[in-house]
Design a protein around this motif. Structure first.
Motif, mmCIF file in Angstrom:
data_model
loop_
_atom_site.group_PDB
_atom_site.id
_atom_site.type_symbol
_atom_site.label_atom_id
_atom_site.label_comp_id
_atom_site.label_asym_id
_atom_site.label_seq_id
_atom_site.Cartn_x
_atom_site.Cartn_y
_atom_site.Cartn_z
ATOM 1 N N VAL A 19 -7.407 -1.471 -35.847
ATOM 2 C CA VAL A 19 -6.335 -1.294 -34.864
ATOM 3 C C VAL A 19 -6.221 0.178 -34.459
ATOM 4 N N LEU A 20 -6.358 1.067 -35.432
ATOM 5 C CA LEU A 20 -6.267 2.500 -35.125
ATOM 6 C C LEU A 20 -7.431 2.930 -34.223
ATOM 7 N N PHE A 22 -8.906 1.058 -32.116
ATOM 8 C CA PHE A 22 -8.559 0.545 -30.785
ATOM 9 C C PHE A 22 -7.580 1.489 -30.085
ATOM 10 N N ALA A 23 -6.577 1.977 -30.834
ATOM 11 C CA ALA A 23 -5.586 2.878 -30.234
ATOM 12 C C ALA A 23 -6.248 4.178 -29.776
ATOM 13 N N ILE A 24 -7.123 4.720 -30.628
ATOM 14 C CA ILE A 24 -7.803 5.965 -30.262
ATOM 15 C C ILE A 24 -8.680 5.755 -29.031
ATOM 16 N N THR A 26 -8.297 3.555 -26.677
ATOM 17 C CA THR A 26 -7.461 3.380 -25.487
ATOM 18 C C THR A 26 -7.018 4.735 -24.944
ATOM 19 N N MET A 27 -6.529 5.581 -25.842
ATOM 20 C CA MET A 27 -6.055 6.896 -25.405
ATOM 21 C C MET A 27 -7.212 7.766 -24.902
#
Lengths: 665, 396
Positions: A19-20, A22-24, A26-27
């Motif tokens: 999940v992390l 994925f977040a990185i 995305t940003m």
């Protein structure tokens, strides 16, 4: 509770890591596209983000592997695809023998390539590096979100059952450990070319240095894809028990299409690197190759295809995947349509030139892809739109694909003999007379010896020999073999640039593959019979004796084992073993064929279902079948050598007899 | 190798960190601590990369191009020296190269100018976005309160039943290898009956009889397995076995009980009455099967109708008790630990045989929750719907 022994948290930690990542991603996508003009800093941040994504997805992937290895049945994925008695290797490979786990492998390879760009791309212009990494992050974010939200491999079950449902037995094979990772590395490697193409289109800035960057990635991916397809073909050959090596199965086609366009991409990038021409072709092929790779991986999972490769089919998931594909592929082509015209045209050349020949190559390969694409998708679309089910089988593909490949193979040996910019076909033809003569001689010889059963066989042989011998024409010509004293031409041969050898090797490989296909197709013999231990049969001069039969337990299956003795025409005998396995957990059965190689030919023996008091045995003699895979392996080997040897060699333009070369491209 | 190293590292985190902190904090809290720490480390790494160090700045993008053109020029000279190029060809190639260099430099000059450096604000906003997105998504999907449960670490009872399962599979495999192993068959045959694998039980008892002497007990056991396999209906083979057992041992009760019950089932009442009387004659008055046999006699005398009860018990009291224990054991185990769909099917079938529709329905409901995909429970669904149970819950 936490003090429980050992690895109590790796699953949830792996989930969080994914999940992390994925977040990185995305940003990084948002930041990269917004600030790509901002110089070194954003490029460094995105490089760091790429490395972090790699580490985090690696942790997630290893957490899954650990759950499988320790048979942690609190993970739904492990319940559905593993069994505590499964051998360790298949526990590990079982991680990607299913939809969710294979998505994690897919993302893992994607971020691995991204991290490689970040690691080796320090010398790239900042804006190019930023855009490439932003596009990689976009792909990571898209597929990580698909995985996390629709196909989460980290779903837990409480209370955990005590045993799993085991993996599909067909997949319990060393092939699963190798084939998907290779194929995925091939598919996903092309994402780098895709990202470079998108970066070039956004920045409007593309040159030979760009091509120098793209070509090794294209080469690396192409090598993986070639090996992956070859491996898959051989796996299907020995595991499925039908003795076929290519089935025109939609998923096989899906892997074959990016290979064809990837081959075209390799050649185009070569032209661009050497001659600064074919820019638009290169960008176009970069986009289409990765698009076809995506189609290849995800068509299978959309639920609109059914084949050996289909995992779960779930309509809602299929809709998400199709939307995702439409956005990525559609967006890329929209950008291409918008910006391609603004890319500066490169070097000029006459239609008859090495560049022209490579355009011809691109056209034939692209048309072949079109034919395969139509054959694969048309039945699906027809079924989806009208409900009519038709089956487009091997005859369609053999005919259309064969008809497109024949002219390409015919002109293939000319390519390397043509000069850049402007060439002389007649002169090239003269240099190929030797190869043509040899090809005709061997074709007549073999056809006479073998007896011709299919009218097209000699034609195929002729093509195969022509390509195989023609591959060496450039080496012969440039070393001056036959024209110069032997010692001198040897010196010249040794001094030739490595790329001349790799070209020859790759093209020779195609020739071998064609020869293997043609001879297997024309002279294969087959025998289906019932046998009891003690009896024997004959096929194509081989005597096959059924020695014994017994039931033997394996680790998670029981096997019916048949022992056979194969006596070759020259008298040598070999013992061989064919078995049928029934897997304990789900009662499914697989066949393990007995395969004996004699030179390039093989005897393929399969033990069928036991009947009342006898056994069905299928035996094939497949002449020269291994040439098919040996040829493909030679192609991959040529790629590997060329990748290692990235020396620059210059193609000098032949002095133009006329000025005003026509504008092409 | 690299894979192995990282793989070990996760274990190290688990082994070293958890015992230290685990004593003070509950499990999910530790997980959140580590998740926050990892997020902070990742953000710090990104912040560090954006630091004001000058790493790439001195590397103008022409450098690569210059090197490229330098190599190409050297390549032409090498080719010329080796005689692969003629003098005029080499000159033409160099001219071409020079034009290419000029074009490249002109292009580089008008290449994208750096607009403005990445500011601190968007960077921090991005990092905040990463943390917010990661925690929001994970909080929605993860199970932070659920620790991993590697099979080897599962609680003792679980491990034992696994070992039992393992041993079972091993015995099966050994028997497949060596079908003459009498001991193996003797161990496995009653287990098959218990597991409801009656066909396998029949095979096993046949093997035992083939490998040893045919005793009356074995004949009766085989007949029992055959009857169970036929779901209560008798087969001619079973009857032959029972009669042979009864004939060879005049004191053998179980075979006579089965014969009498079977005759009653076949509505051959006069013979059945005689059979029941034979059995009762063997009684000393305190046997657990006595009530069942007396009841059987009454039913047979009454032409098949049980006067006192609604239903004639198909099993003797002792047997009913045993079966009841087995079923409730299975039910407890399934409720505690879950189980395969086959086990659930067995449980539902058992309740239905006892005529306990309510319990059957509730077991079926739990099974449907455990296996929501209809595909997984085709046999169970067929059984349940045939018996008039209904599918509730989130069935697909």
């Amino acid at each position: 509770m936490a003090a429980r022994d050992g690895s109590t948290m790796s699953i949830e930690f792996g989930h969080f890591a994914l999940v992390l990542a994925f977040a990185i991603a995305t940003m990084a996508t948002i930041g990269g596209y917004l600030f790509w003009r901002s110089g070194a800093r954003i490029a460094l941040v995105l490089s760091q983000a790429a490395v972090l994504q790699f580490i985090l997805v690696a942790v997630a992937f290893l957490a899954l592997i650990q759950a499988f290895v320790t048979s942690d049945f609190s993970l739904l994925l492990v319940i559905n695809n593993s069994h505590s008695l499964k051998p360790l290797m298949f526990k590990i490979s079982g991680v990607w023998g299913n939809h969710e786990g294979s998505m994690v492998l897919w993302i893992f390879i994607l971020v691995a390539f991204g991290a490689m760009v970040a690691a080796f791309g320090r010398r790239l212009p900042n804006d190019l590096l930023t855009l490439v990494l932003a596009t990689q992050s976009l792909l990571t974010a898209a597929f990580a979100s698909f995985t996390i939200f629709t196909s989460n491999p980290f779903l837990r079950v409480f209370p955990a059952p005590l045993q799993g449902n085991d993996l599909n037995p067909v997949l319990q094979d060393v092939g699963l450990a190798i084939h998907p990772p290779l194929l995925y590395a091939g598919y996903i490697g092309f994402s780098i070319c895709f990202s470079f193409a998108i970066a070039a289109l956004i920045s409007g800035h593309i040159d030979q240095a760009w091509a120098r960057w793209v070509r090794p990635w294209a080469m690396l991916s192409w090598i993986f894809l070639t090996l992956g397809i070859t491996m898959g073909s051989y796996w299907a050959y020995y595991e499925l028990g039908w003795g076929g090596w290519w089935f025109w199965d939609p998923v096989e086609n899906a892997s074959f299409m990016p290979w064809l366009t990837g081959t075209a991409l390799l050649h185009s990038a070569l032209v661009m690197e050497k001659r600064n021409a074919l820019k638009i072709w290169t960008v176009f092929l970069s986009i289409i190759t990765f698009s076809l790779s995506l189609l290849g991986t995800f068509l299978v999972r959309s639920g609109i295809l059914t084949s050996v490769h289909t995992f779960v089919s779930d309509p809602s998931r299929g809709l998400v995947i199709l939307t995702l594909l439409a956005l990525i592929i559609g967006g890329a082509f929209f950008l291409f349509a918008l910006r391609a015209a603004s890319l500066r045209q490169g070097g000029l050349f006459a239609p008859v030139s090495r560049e022209g020949a490579l355009i011809l190559n691109n056209l034939f390969l692209a048309t072949a892809v079109g034919a395969v694409l139509v054959g694969t998708l048309y039945p699906l679309l027809l079924d989806a739109l009208t409900g009519i089910t038709i089956s487009v089988g091997a005859p369609f593909f053999n005919l259309t694909f064969g008809a497109l490949m024949a002219p390409l193979l015919l002109v293939l040996p000319f390519g390397p003999l043509l000069a850049w910019k402007r060439a002389d076909v007649v002169a090239a033809a003269q240099r190929l007379i030797g190869a043509a003569a040899l090809a005709v001689f061997f074709t007549i010889l073999i056809s006479a010896l073998r007896g011709v059963s299919i009218s097209l066989a000699p034609l195929g042989l002729l093509l195969g020999f022509w390509v195989a011998f023609g591959a060496f024409a450039e080496l012969v010509e440039r070393s001056g073999l036959g024209r110069l004293p032997l010692q001198q031409s040897w010196r010249r041969l040794v001094g030739l640039p490595r790329s001349a050898f790799t070209t020859a090797l790759a093209h020779f490989g195609i020739g071998l593959t064609v020869l293997g296909i043609v001879s297997t197709g024309a002279w294969q013999t087959e025998l289906v019979t019932t046998l009891n231990p003690g009896e024997s049969v004959e096929l194509s001069g081989f005597t096959i004796a059924f020695d014994s039969y017994e039931q033997v337990p394996g680790p998670n299956y029981t096997a019916d084992e048949g022992r056979f003795t194969v006596t070759a025409p020259d008298g040598g005998t070999r013992n061989t073993l064919a078995d049928r396995r029934i897997y304990v957990a789900n009662g499914m059965s697989t066949t393990e064929a007995a395969i004996e190689s004699y030179g390039f030919s093989q005897i393929y023996l399969q033990l069928g279902e036991p009947l009342e008091d006898t056994h069905v045995v299928r035996i094939w003699h497949k002449p020269y079948i291994t040439l098919i895979w040996i040829g493909a392996l030679l192609m991959a080997l040529a790629g590997i050598i060329s990748l290692i040897d990235r020396g620059v060699h210059i193609g000098a333009p032949r002095r133009a007899a006329r000025l005003n070369p026509e504008l092409a491209e | 190798m690299g894979v192995l190293v990282i793989f070990r590292r996760i274990l190290v985190i688990d082994d070293l960190v958890l015992p230290c902190v685990g004593a003070k904090f509950p499990w999910p809290m530790i997980f959140w601590f580590i998740a926050i720490a990892v997020t902070i480390i990742a953000c710090a790494a990104l912040l560090y990369a954006a630091g004001s160090r000058t790493v790439n700045a001195a590397e103008p993008e022409l450098a690569d191009g210059n090197r490229h053109f330098g190599l190409m020029l050297a390549g032409i000279d090498v080719d010329l020296a080796a005689g692969k190029l003629s003098e005029p060809d080499a000159m033409a190639a160099k001219g071409e190269l020079a034009r290419e260099v000029m074009r490249f430099k002109a292009e580089a000059e008008q290449a994208t100018p750096v607009r403005h450096e990445l500011g601190r604000l968007p960077l921090l906003a991005g990092l905040g976005g990463i943390a917010a997105l990661a925690f929001a998504v994970y909080a929605g999907l993860g199970s932070p309160d659920l620790p991993a449960q590697p099979l080897a670490d599962r609680p003792q009872t679980v491990a034992q039943s696994l070992v039992l399962g393992d041993a079972f599979t091993r015995i099966e495999a050994a028997l497949a290898n060596n079908p003459d192993d009498l001991r193996g068959w003797t161990v496995i045959a009653p287990a098959y009956v218990q597991m409801g694998r009656f066909a396998d039980a029949v095979t096993a008892y046949r093997r035992i009889i083939a490998l040893s002497d045919e005793t009356v007990d074995l004949q009766t056991k085989l007949a029992e397995a055959l009857i169970l396999q036929a779901q209560g209906a008798s087969s001619p083979e079973a009857m032959t076995l029972l009669r042979s057992a009864a004939a060879s041992d005049p004191q053998h009760v179980l075979s006579r009980l089965y014969i009498a019950a079977e005759l009653t089932r076949q509505a051959d009442y006069p013979t059945a009455i005689a059979a029941w009387n034979d059995v009762l004659a063997l009684s000393r008055g305190d046997e657990p099967w006595l009530p069942a046999a007396q009841e059987g006699l009454v039913v047979a005398q009454n032409n098949g109708v049980a006067p006192t009860q609604d239903q004639a018990a198909p099993f003797s009291n002792q047997e009913s008790e045993m079966i009841g224990q087995m079923v409730s054991g299975l039910a407890t185990r399934l409720a505690d630990q879950g189980g395969t769909i086959e086990e659930w099917t067995q449980l539902v079938r058992a309740y239905l045989v006892f005529g306990d529709t309510e319990k059957a329905q509730s077991a079926f409901d739990t099974a449907v929750t455990a296996y929501p995909q209809a595909f997984d429970r085709s046999d169970l669904d067929r059984l349940a719907l045939d018996a008039g149970l209904t599918i509730k819950g989130n069935s697909l």
